[in-house]
Write a protein that holds these residues in place. Structure first.
Motif, PDB file in Angstrom:
ATOM      1  N   UNK A  24       0.828  -1.209   0.000  1.00 26.48           N
ATOM      2  CA  UNK A  24       0.000   0.000   0.000  1.00 26.48           C
ATOM      3  C   UNK A  24       0.860   1.255   0.000  1.00 26.48           C
ATOM      4  N   UNK A  25       2.024   1.144   0.598  1.00 23.06           N
ATOM      5  CA  UNK A  25       2.916   2.296   0.695  1.00 23.06           C
ATOM      6  C   UNK A  25       3.763   2.457  -0.563  1.00 23.06           C
ATOM      7  N   UNK A  26       4.413   1.378  -1.015  1.00 20.21           N
ATOM      8  CA  UNK A  26       5.464   1.562  -2.014  1.00 20.21           C
ATOM      9  C   UNK A  26       5.510   0.545  -3.141  1.00 20.21           C
ATOM     10  N   UNK A  27       4.465  -0.221  -3.382  1.00 16.72           N
ATOM     11  CA  UNK A  27       4.482  -1.140  -4.522  1.00 16.72           C
ATOM     12  C   UNK A  27       4.589  -0.346  -5.823  1.00 16.72           C
ATOM     13  N   UNK A  28       5.228  -0.931  -6.835  1.00 16.03           N
ATOM     14  CA  UNK A  28       5.429  -0.240  -8.102  1.00 16.03           C
ATOM     15  C   UNK A  28       4.791  -0.942  -9.288  1.00 16.03           C
ATOM     16  N   UNK A  29       4.014  -1.999  -9.036  1.00 12.10           N
ATOM     17  CA  UNK A  29       3.424  -2.736 -10.137  1.00 12.10           C
ATOM     18  C   UNK A  29       4.478  -3.567 -10.840  1.00 12.10           C
ATOM     19  N   UNK A  30       4.100  -4.173 -11.949  1.00 13.37           N
ATOM     20  CA  UNK A  30       5.053  -4.949 -12.738  1.00 13.37           C
ATOM     21  C   UNK A  30       4.646  -4.882 -14.202  1.00 13.37           C
ATOM     22  N   UNK A  31       5.599  -5.135 -15.055  1.00 11.88           N
ATOM     23  CA  UNK A  31       5.317  -4.989 -16.468  1.00 11.88           C
ATOM     24  C   UNK A  31       4.991  -3.533 -16.776  1.00 11.88           C
TER      25      UNK A  31
END
Length: 429
Positions: A65-72
């Motif tokens: 929730x704080x710092x995920x950046x997704x993928x692809x």
């Protein structure tokens, strides 16, 4: 009109150069949406690790929730501060009588470790005791110019007070609201409450596989959002003191119409990333001291209290927090569509100008069932919500349309989520 986080918040700040300590059950650093975001941390459970493992999923969810950046290029989850770094500090959450004493000692040590290893924001999505050692560690963090954010607790029912460590003066105590901007029924309330943020039907990263996701209810998730906003502000305005950052969040919060500010249910209102980042010379040139240090406590625990830490927002919304341990209770989504509240996400915040994150994007991979009895994965169908506050339309924000920079070679999902009826491809375009 939809709130566009990619144009209203991220061009201003994405949390660059800020470390957020997540004191929790550990963080799974190899989740596809967190690769490269999780620093080596510490483990105070007695196991030999650097905090980058997770055995129940709570800490991984908070970190995402704080710092995920997704993928692809257009998949996965994006946190509200996608360029902040996570410092995972693992402690025992829950536990039993045999380990209460050890757990009591873990929280103060975890706080001190976070401060000494560069954290500018500390996320504490749990409730625990209020002993002197914890208070001294909190004072140490405040003296070192760190923003502390903690969950109010999930005992709710309009009677449970704000739990510890959230209730300690100087700590931002966070409650949860639902997609209509109403205080979640299980969110603890009291005069110590600082802010509220979305905490119902939150979509975040799972821990069992690198492609798993889950949904949750609770003040833990709301706490993570507020920690992320603090990271955004600290990144944009590094010269501000922790006290001035807290003041920015307080003074930019939006109170629902007809509510007195502050009050025991909303605190100073719903947190807003966009408003917290806006120019505010009155705050920036004002006092540097933590404005919450003089806040009274409504129900201080005896010194040396040994209540063991409990997650303030297990992913199933089970009750835990306050001054007593509550037995976890499995609580499924009850058939409610998983439309990614996370994106809808800061629903009310979206409403009031900006707090939304966790954008679930297009296909988003995943496998297995979400832990804690949460609902299964699935694309987020397009959804327009009732206006809140009145005359302020809102809806789901749009994720960046351009691919994210590489964050360590994360791989595309093994199994795409099956689309739900009416998804029509990417619902955030």
């Amino acid at each position: 009109m939809k709130f566009d986080v990619s144009n209203k918040v991220w061009p201003v700040s994405q949390g660059e150069n800020v470390i957020v300590a997540v004191i929790d059950g550990g963080v799974s650093a190899n989740h596809q949406d967190l690769v490269g975001q999780v620093l080596p941390g510490a483990d105070f459970t007695g196991e030999q690790s650097d905090g980058r493992i997770d055995k129940d999923g709570h800490g991984t969810a908070m970190a995402s929730l704080i710092a995920a950046h997704g993928h692809g290029s257009q998949d996965g989850i994006i946190g509200l501060a996608p360029k902040a770094k996570i410092l995972p500090i693992r402690i025992n959450l829950g536990g039993g009588v045999d380990v209460v004493s050890a757990q009591d000692n873990e929280v103060p040590d975890a706080i001190r470790f976070a401060v000494d290893h560069g954290a500018k924001v500390i996320n504490m999505s749990f409730n625990s005791g209020s002993g002197q050692a914890a208070r001294e560690a909190i004072k140490y963090a405040i003296d070192k110019d760190v923003v502390l954010v903690a969950g109010a607790g999930n005992l709710g029912n309009h009677s449970a007070p704000v739990g510890y460590p959230a209730a300690v003066p100087g700590v931002m105590a966070v409650g949860a609201v639902d997609k209509n901007g109403s205080v979640w029924e299980k969110s603890n309330r009291g005069p110590e409450l600082t802010l509220v943020a979305p905490g119902v039907e939150i979509f975040s990263a799972g821990y069992k596989t690198t492609t798993e996701y889950r949904t949750a209810n609770g003040t833990s998730d709301a706490t993570a959002y507020v920690s992320a906003i603090a990271a955004l502000v600290r990144s944009k305005y590094p010269e501000l003191s922790a006290g001035q950052v807290i003041n920015r969040l307080i003074k930019s919060a939006v109170m629902p119409e007809g509510q007195k500010q502050p009050n025991d249910s909303y605190g100073y209102g719903i947190a807003s990333a966009q408003k917290a980042l806006a120019a505010n010379p009155a705050v920036d040139n004002g006092p540097k001291e933590n404005p919450l240090l003089s806040r009274p406590e409504s129900q201080r625990q005896p010194e040396g209290s040994s209540a063991s830490p409990q997650p303030s927002a297990p992913a199933d919304g089970s009750t835990a927090g306050g001054n007593q341990a509550a037995a976890p209770k499995s609580e499924s989504d009850g058939g409610i569509p998983v439309f990614v509240w996370a994106i809808v996400g800061m629903l009310a915040v979206v409403v009031v100008g900006g707090v939304i994150v966790l954008a679930r994007r297009n296909k988003g991979g995943g496998s297995g069932q979400p832990p804690y009895g949460g609902g299964g994965g699935g694309g987020a169908p397009q959804q327009q919500f009732p206006q809140y506050p009145p005359q302020q339309p809102y809806g789901a924000p749009q994720p960046p349309q351009q691919p994210q920079p590489p964050y360590g070679g994360q791989q595309p999902p093994q199994q795409p989520y099956p689309p739900r009826p009416g998804d029509g491809g990417n619902p955030y375009r």
